[in-house]
Design a protein around this motif. Structure first.
Motif, mmCIF file in Angstrom:
data_model
loop_
_atom_site.group_PDB
_atom_site.id
_atom_site.type_symbol
_atom_site.label_atom_id
_atom_site.label_comp_id
_atom_site.label_asym_id
_atom_site.label_seq_id
_atom_site.Cartn_x
_atom_site.Cartn_y
_atom_site.Cartn_z
ATOM 1 N N VAL A 1 36.490 29.602 18.749
ATOM 2 C CA VAL A 1 36.048 30.139 20.975
ATOM 3 C C VAL A 1 35.182 31.322 20.489
ATOM 4 N N GLY A 2 35.924 31.947 20.243
ATOM 5 C CA GLY A 2 35.276 33.645 19.509
ATOM 6 C C GLY A 2 33.397 33.611 19.174
ATOM 7 N N GLN A 3 33.444 32.858 18.055
ATOM 8 C CA GLN A 3 32.155 33.011 17.479
ATOM 9 C C GLN A 3 31.315 32.207 18.261
ATOM 10 N N TYR B 1 26.477 31.858 21.822
ATOM 11 C CA TYR B 1 25.837 32.119 23.007
ATOM 12 C C TYR B 1 25.824 33.438 24.172
ATOM 13 N N LEU B 2 25.875 34.045 23.786
ATOM 14 C CA LEU B 2 25.803 35.779 24.256
ATOM 15 C C LEU B 2 24.574 36.385 23.907
ATOM 16 N N ARG B 3 24.384 35.685 22.616
ATOM 17 C CA ARG B 3 22.963 36.246 22.268
ATOM 18 C C ARG B 3 21.893 35.691 22.864
ATOM 19 N N LYS C 1 39.963 33.447 22.279
ATOM 20 C CA LYS C 1 39.122 34.040 21.256
ATOM 21 C C LYS C 1 38.910 33.877 19.511
ATOM 22 N N GLN C 2 40.054 33.832 19.284
ATOM 23 C CA GLN C 2 41.038 33.745 17.648
ATOM 24 C C GLN C 2 41.343 31.782 18.005
ATOM 25 N N MET D 1 31.667 29.722 29.264
ATOM 26 C CA MET D 1 32.501 29.184 28.002
ATOM 27 C C MET D 1 31.998 27.329 27.979
ATOM 28 N N ARG D 2 31.904 26.829 29.454
ATOM 29 C CA ARG D 2 31.419 25.393 28.894
ATOM 30 C C ARG D 2 29.849 25.957 27.990
ATOM 31 N N ASN D 3 29.030 26.735 28.053
ATOM 32 C CA ASN D 3 27.216 26.815 27.566
ATOM 33 C C ASN D 3 28.176 26.623 25.835
ATOM 34 N N ALA D 4 29.346 27.484 25.769
ATOM 35 C CA ALA D 4 29.033 28.094 24.513
ATOM 36 C C ALA D 4 29.266 26.498 23.276
ATOM 37 N N MET D 5 30.644 26.308 23.972
ATOM 38 C CA MET D 5 31.699 24.883 23.880
ATOM 39 C C MET D 5 30.056 23.277 23.273
ATOM 40 N N GLU D 6 29.266 23.486 24.314
ATOM 41 C CA GLU D 6 28.164 23.047 24.167
ATOM 42 C C GLU D 6 27.186 23.725 22.662
#
Length: 463
Positions: free
Chosen positions: A150-152, A157-159, A186-187, A219-224
């Motif tokens: 999830v951290g990766q 996504y933040l980039r 994160k891990q 986090m939702r956007n990162a998983m998407e």
């Protein structure tokens, strides 16, 4: 090579191999060896006959006829496992042997096509078979790739968000990730996160719904993003219904407008030890501008002759933007007596630079966001002995005071930068019919009456 075969000698005459003198025989053998190369299909057609000089020639697809000094061989050529294979049969170049080799070649090709070919069954004495039977060195096994965490995904996504979102939104997401998301997720391998895990975590959060939505968005956007890149089969957030997870008190916002009355406003302004602080706060009370808007205000946006100031942008997180929080946020605000007096008082300090109207009196530079203002504001309220509320309440005070004086709610909404009266009535509705006791109305009018003489009777009279 048969005794009857003729070889051209060095003198140009033919002689039998067995009857040639030793020197001539040696030279003839040397000449024959020079012709021992392999020939392509058709090279010998019409030029050389079997039993001629040593070498190789094709006799149909996949068959090569090779002649040596003392023997003849038939070579079968085929492709197997991406390699060109050659197997020689010690057979004379007779029609029967050539036909046999042709059939054998066909069987080999058919077996390879059917994936039933076994090399040693066809060529048991082949060097290739022996090489295949040798134990191969063990190939070191590569460690399986580590699963995406999830951290990766959050990092990725933040980039993207840094490039595509407003700086203030990106900063909010970055802070949320550092505070709430990285410590918990994160891990963890992203593929192992289930909707049950998310529900348990969300139900453990004690903040209000608006804050939870802010926490969940990155986090939702990162998983998407993981689903889009085929790293995840599905987004576990798709089955999460926030309204069904939060109790009633958590779903309801506790925000309430808590404006300052005229007694508190006057006490705050009198407690400002620096005139520039008083000018800025009086202007805020009398225009309803957000802190991010009035610290970005330029003198060129002040239209005294036309009795208004223009909101043309905002200063947020170290960045000046020519956009507003809402589509209606870029607006003209009518000048009132209190705001006009604050601008006139500010002229000696910043008008000569024709730049920002309000700057930090300590540094003479632009206010770096609302945190320095918050610190100064807290000191002033302590001096005035006024109950603390944040600086944003100057905006609520502007709206509630106009409504108490009798202003039209739709007009108040336009001055605040709202598209309609929905938020105004929900937030300030109780002040629409609020009365003004004693001399409070007259004291408010000294601040909120319009500077335009044609509109001094804006508010209704109550006798």
């Amino acid at each position: 090579m048969g005794q009857s075969e003729k070889i051209r000698g060095t003198d140009g005459r033919h002689c039998r191999v067995g009857s040639c003198p030793p020197a001539r025989r040696q030279m003839a053998r040397w000449r024959a060896l020079q012709g021992g190369r392999r020939h392509v299909v058709g090279e010998f057609a019409g030029r050389r006959k079997m039993g001629g000089i040593m070498g190789a020639r094709h006799s149909g697809a996949g068959i090569e006829l090779r002649k040596g000094v003392r023997s003849e061989t038939i070579r079968i050529v085929f492709q197997y496992q991406g390699k060109r294979c050659r197997e020689s049969l010690r057979l004379a170049h007779t029609k029967t042997n050539i036909a046999y080799a042709t059939r054998l070649y066909g069987e080999v090709v058919n077996s390879i096509a059917k994936n039933s070919f076994r090399y040693k069954d066809f060529f048991p004495n082949s060097k290739t078979v022996k090489a295949m039977q040798k134990p191969q060195p063990a190939t070191p096994r590569k460690a399986p790739p580590r699963p995406t965490t999830v951290g990766q995904l959050l990092d990725d996504y933040l980039r993207i968000a840094e490039r595509n979102l407003a700086l203030s939104s990106y900063n909010n997401y970055q802070q949320v990730a550092q505070t709430h998301l990285y410590p918990k997720w994160k891990q963890m391998p992203a593929a192992s996160v289930t909707a049950r895990d998310l529900r348990t975590w969300i139900m453990s959060l004690t903040v209000k719904r608006k804050t939870i939505q802010l926490i969940l968005t990155p986090m939702r956007n990162a998983m998407e993003l993981g689903v889009t890149e085929d790293l995840l089969e599905a987004n576990p957030f798709d089955s999460i219904k926030l309204s069904k997870l939060l109790p009633r008190e958590q779903r309801t916002s506790t925000f309430r407008a808590d404006p300052f009355d005229i007694d508190e406003i006057e006490a705050i302004l009198l407690s400002c030890s620096r005139e520039e602080d008083r000018n800025m706060l009086q202007f805020a009370f009398c225009t309803g501008m957000r802190p991010s808007e009035y610290i970005a205000l330029q003198w060129k946006a002040v239209r005294k002759d036309r009795h208004y100031v223009a909101v043309e942008g905002a200063y947020v997180d170290g960045e000046t933007k020519n956009t507003a929080k809402t589509p209606a946020g870029l607006r003209n605000i009518d000048l009132r007596l209190g705001a006009l007096a604050a601008l006139n008082g500010q002229l000696p300090y910043t008008a000569q630079d024709a730049g920002l109207v309000f700057v930090n009196p300590t540094t003479r530079q632009q206010w770096n966001g609302d945190k320095p203002i918050y610190k100064r504001w807290k000191e002033i309220l302590e001096t005035a002995e006024v109950r603390f509320r944040n600086p944003y309440q100057t905006r609520h005070s502007f709206a509630s005071n106009l409504l108490m004086l009798g202003a039209n709610p739709l007009y108040v909404a336009s001055q605040l930068g709202h598209a309609d009266t929905t938020l105004v009535m929900r937030t300030y509705g109780k002040w629409v019919h609020a009365g003004l006791e004693d001399d409070k109305r007259q004291r408010l009018l000294q601040l909120y009456r319009q500077s335009n003489e044609k509109r001094v009777d804006e508010f209704p009279r109550f006798d």
